[in-house]
Write a protein that holds these residues in place. Structure first.
Motif, PDB file in Angstrom:
ATOM      1  N   LEU A 154     -53.406 -61.040  96.350  1.00  0.00           N
ATOM      2  CA  LEU A 154     -52.194 -60.301  96.035  1.00  0.00           C
ATOM      3  C   LEU A 154     -51.668 -60.644  94.653  1.00  0.00           C
ATOM      4  CD1 LEU A 154     -50.267 -60.707  99.404  1.00  0.00           C
ATOM      5  CD2 LEU A 154     -51.863 -58.931  98.707  1.00  0.00           C
ATOM      6  N   GLY A 155     -52.183 -61.694  94.050  1.00  0.00           N
ATOM      7  CA  GLY A 155     -51.713 -62.051  92.725  1.00  0.00           C
ATOM      8  C   GLY A 155     -50.469 -62.899  92.753  1.00  0.00           C
ATOM      9  N   ALA A 156     -50.357 -63.783  93.742  1.00  0.00           N
ATOM     10  CA  ALA A 156     -49.182 -64.663  93.787  1.00  0.00           C
ATOM     11  C   ALA A 156     -49.333 -65.705  92.680  1.00  0.00           C
ATOM     12  CB  ALA A 156     -49.103 -65.341  95.145  1.00  0.00           C
ATOM     13  N   GLY A 157     -48.182 -66.087  92.111  1.00  0.00           N
ATOM     14  CA  GLY A 157     -48.246 -67.052  91.014  1.00  0.00           C
ATOM     15  C   GLY A 157     -47.697 -68.402  91.446  1.00  0.00           C
ATOM     16  N   ILE A 158     -47.869 -69.383  90.583  1.00  0.00           N
ATOM     17  CA  ILE A 158     -47.379 -70.734  90.910  1.00  0.00           C
ATOM     18  C   ILE A 158     -45.858 -70.672  90.983  1.00  0.00           C
ATOM     19  CG2 ILE A 158     -47.164 -73.045  89.967  1.00  0.00           C
ATOM     20  CD1 ILE A 158     -49.989 -72.926  89.117  1.00  0.00           C
ATOM     21  N   GLY A 159     -45.298 -71.269  92.033  1.00  0.00           N
ATOM     22  CA  GLY A 159     -43.858 -71.271  92.206  1.00  0.00           C
ATOM     23  C   GLY A 159     -43.388 -70.218  93.192  1.00  0.00           C
ATOM     24  N   ASN A 160     -44.234 -69.215  93.469  1.00  0.00           N
ATOM     25  CA  ASN A 160     -43.849 -68.177  94.433  1.00  0.00           C
ATOM     26  C   ASN A 160     -43.781 -68.776  95.837  1.00  0.00           C
ATOM     27  OD1 ASN A 160     -45.740 -65.693  92.736  1.00  0.00           O
ATOM     28  ND2 ASN A 160     -43.536 -65.786  92.929  1.00  0.00           N
ATOM     29  N   THR A 161     -42.883 -68.216  96.631  1.00  0.00           N
ATOM     30  CA  THR A 161     -42.881 -68.530  98.065  1.00  0.00           C
ATOM     31  C   THR A 161     -43.682 -67.433  98.750  1.00  0.00           C
ATOM     32  OG1 THR A 161     -40.708 -69.494  97.826  1.00  0.00           O
ATOM     33  CG2 THR A 161     -41.389 -68.951 100.056  1.00  0.00           C
ATOM     34  N   VAL A 162     -44.615 -67.840  99.606  1.00  0.00           N
ATOM     35  CA  VAL A 162     -45.532 -66.857 100.202  1.00  0.00           C
ATOM     36  C   VAL A 162     -45.625 -67.074 101.706  1.00  0.00           C
ATOM     37  CG1 VAL A 162     -46.991 -66.575  98.162  1.00  0.00           C
ATOM     38  CG2 VAL A 162     -47.480 -68.394  99.790  1.00  0.00           C
ATOM     39  N   LEU A 163     -46.165 -66.056 102.381  1.00  0.00           N
ATOM     40  CA  LEU A 163     -46.506 -66.201 103.799  1.00  0.00           C
ATOM     41  C   LEU A 163     -48.011 -66.388 103.857  1.00  0.00           C
ATOM     42  CD1 LEU A 163     -44.425 -63.451 105.643  1.00  0.00           C
ATOM     43  CD2 LEU A 163     -43.897 -65.863 105.258  1.00  0.00           C
ATOM     44  N   VAL A 164     -48.445 -67.494 104.459  1.00  0.00           N
ATOM     45  CA  VAL A 164     -49.874 -67.771 104.557  1.00  0.00           C
ATOM     46  C   VAL A 164     -50.300 -67.512 105.993  1.00  0.00           C
ATOM     47  CG1 VAL A 164     -51.645 -69.536 104.372  1.00  0.00           C
ATOM     48  CG2 VAL A 164     -49.778 -69.481 102.732  1.00  0.00           C
ATOM     49  N   ASP A 165     -51.356 -66.691 106.127  1.00  0.00           N
ATOM     50  CA  ASP A 165     -51.857 -66.382 107.456  1.00  0.00           C
ATOM     51  C   ASP A 165     -52.905 -67.426 107.815  1.00  0.00           C
ATOM     52  OD1 ASP A 165     -52.965 -65.192 109.725  1.00  0.00           O
ATOM     53  OD2 ASP A 165     -52.251 -63.250 109.022  1.00  0.00           O
ATOM     54  N   ALA A 166     -52.737 -68.064 108.959  1.00  0.00           N
ATOM     55  CA  ALA A 166     -53.601 -69.195 109.295  1.00  0.00           C
ATOM     56  C   ALA A 166     -54.666 -68.806 110.305  1.00  0.00           C
ATOM     57  CB  ALA A 166     -52.758 -70.333 109.851  1.00  0.00           C
ATOM     58  N   ASP A 167     -55.020 -67.516 110.355  1.00  0.00           N
ATOM     59  CA  ASP A 167     -56.032 -67.134 111.336  1.00  0.00           C
ATOM     60  C   ASP A 167     -57.224 -66.517 110.629  1.00  0.00           C
ATOM     61  OD1 ASP A 167     -57.065 -66.515 113.983  1.00  0.00           O
ATOM     62  OD2 ASP A 167     -56.812 -64.441 113.302  1.00  0.00           O
ATOM     63  N   GLY A 168     -58.414 -66.951 111.029  1.00  0.00           N
ATOM     64  CA  GLY A 168     -59.615 -66.495 110.338  1.00  0.00           C
ATOM     65  C   GLY A 168     -59.852 -65.010 110.471  1.00  0.00           C
ATOM     66  N   ASP A 169     -59.483 -64.473 111.647  1.00  0.00           N
ATOM     67  CA  ASP A 169     -59.762 -63.034 111.831  1.00  0.00           C
ATOM     68  C   ASP A 169     -58.950 -62.222 110.842  1.00  0.00           C
ATOM     69  OD1 ASP A 169     -61.397 -63.851 113.773  1.00  0.00           O
ATOM     70  OD2 ASP A 169     -59.961 -63.540 115.414  1.00  0.00           O
ATOM     71  N   ALA A 170     -57.736 -62.695 110.538  1.00  0.00           N
ATOM     72  CA  ALA A 170     -56.906 -61.942 109.583  1.00  0.00           C
ATOM     73  C   ALA A 170     -57.553 -61.971 108.201  1.00  0.00           C
ATOM     74  CB  ALA A 170     -55.521 -62.549 109.518  1.00  0.00           C
ATOM     75  N   CYS A 171     -58.242 -63.071 107.886  1.00  0.00           N
ATOM     76  CA  CYS A 171     -58.855 -63.158 106.557  1.00  0.00           C
ATOM     77  C   CYS A 171     -59.965 -62.125 106.403  1.00  0.00           C
ATOM     78  CB  CYS A 171     -59.469 -64.543 106.365  1.00  0.00           C
ATOM     79  SG  CYS A 171     -58.251 -65.851 106.365  1.00  0.00           S
ATOM     80  N   GLN A 172     -60.581 -61.745 107.535  1.00  0.00           N
ATOM     81  CA  GLN A 172     -61.703 -60.804 107.424  1.00  0.00           C
ATOM     82  C   GLN A 172     -61.250 -59.494 106.790  1.00  0.00           C
ATOM     83  OE1 GLN A 172     -64.676 -61.876 108.166  1.00  0.00           O
ATOM     84  NE2 GLN A 172     -63.845 -63.821 108.902  1.00  0.00           N
ATOM     85  N   VAL A 173     -59.943 -59.190 106.904  1.00  0.00           N
ATOM     86  CA  VAL A 173     -59.438 -57.947 106.306  1.00  0.00           C
ATOM     87  C   VAL A 173     -59.615 -58.018 104.794  1.00  0.00           C
ATOM     88  CG1 VAL A 173     -57.341 -56.627 105.898  1.00  0.00           C
ATOM     89  CG2 VAL A 173     -57.767 -57.623 108.148  1.00  0.00           C
ATOM     90  N   PHE A 174     -59.410 -59.215 104.230  1.00  0.00           N
ATOM     91  CA  PHE A 174     -59.463 -59.352 102.765  1.00  0.00           C
ATOM     92  C   PHE A 174     -60.884 -59.604 102.274  1.00  0.00           C
ATOM     93  CE2 PHE A 174     -55.012 -59.478 101.647  1.00  0.00           C
ATOM     94  CZ  PHE A 174     -54.386 -59.847 102.830  1.00  0.00           C
ATOM     95  N   LEU A 175     -61.690 -60.214 103.135  1.00  0.00           N
ATOM     96  CA  LEU A 175     -62.970 -60.723 102.639  1.00  0.00           C
ATOM     97  C   LEU A 175     -64.033 -59.639 102.692  1.00  0.00           C
ATOM     98  CD1 LEU A 175     -63.000 -64.133 104.477  1.00  0.00           C
ATOM     99  CD2 LEU A 175     -62.664 -63.728 102.049  1.00  0.00           C
TER     100      LEU A 175
END
Lengths: 94, 95
Positions: free
Chosen positions: A47-68
């Motif tokens: 998504l292009g998050a930068g240093i200092g940003n507050t983000v939501l991190v998804d901790a499930d592998g299946d969700a990562c498959q959407v991006f990968l």
């Protein structure tokens, strides 16, 4: 999803082929009041998050498959959203 | 994905046949304190763990490893590992 702040990034000398093109950011998990807990996790970022940003991190592998592109990539954390602002029990926290 | 410093290696004498030959790294996880001062890496208070490696990380390397079910994804036929070395870190930028 967990709330985290981006505190850095990492470049890879060698990586699993699926991770070759991924941006790997260092995210520090925040507690409810928004302070860093000292726990650092790496998350892939598309998504292009930068240093200092507050983000939501998804901790499930299946969700990562959407991006990968490569389903065999061993990645479990991904930056799913960039937080604009949030309210916590009486008062906005940045 | 968590990060850790490779502080040693583990050689298996006997193992289940599904655990094919591979390298097992002894890794000390890193938190904010270790990232802020890399010389402290490897001496954190979190327990170390053994990570399966097929990228060729050596002692002293900092690696990013994936835990849980996703650690088994790259292996076909499946191998019962719960932590796999996914990244050998080259540079770290940390504020």
């Amino acid at each position: 999803m967990v709330i985290a702040r981006i505190v850095g990034n990492v470049t890879a000398a060698a990586a699993h082929p699926g991770l070759k093109a991924a941006r790997l950011l260092l995210c520090e998990l925040l507690d409810d009041a928004g302070n860093g807990t000292g726990r650092i996790i790496g998350a892939g970022d598309w998504l292009g998050a930068g240093i200092g940003n507050t983000v939501l991190v998804d901790a499930d592998g299946d969700a990562c498959q959407v991006f990968l592109k490569d389903p065999k990539t061993p990645l479990r954390n991904v930056v799913a959203a960039i937080v604009d602002s949030r309210n916590y029990a009486g008062g906005a926290r940045k | 994905m968590r990060f850790g410093k490779v502080i040693g290696r583990v050689v298996l004498s006997q193992h289940d046949s599904s655990l094919r030959s591979g390298r097992w790294l002894l890794v000390a996880p890193m938190g904010r304190r270790e990232f802020a001062d890399l010389s402290k890496a490897g001496m954190g208070d979190e327990p170390s763990l053994v990570v399966y490696d097929n990228l060729g990380a050596g002692e002293g390397d900092i690696i990013g490893f994936t835990e849980g079910g996703e650690a088994m994804l790259p292996f076909d036929p499946p191998m019962p590992v719960d932590a796999t070395n996914a990244v050998i870190v080259d540079q770290i930028q940390f504020i």
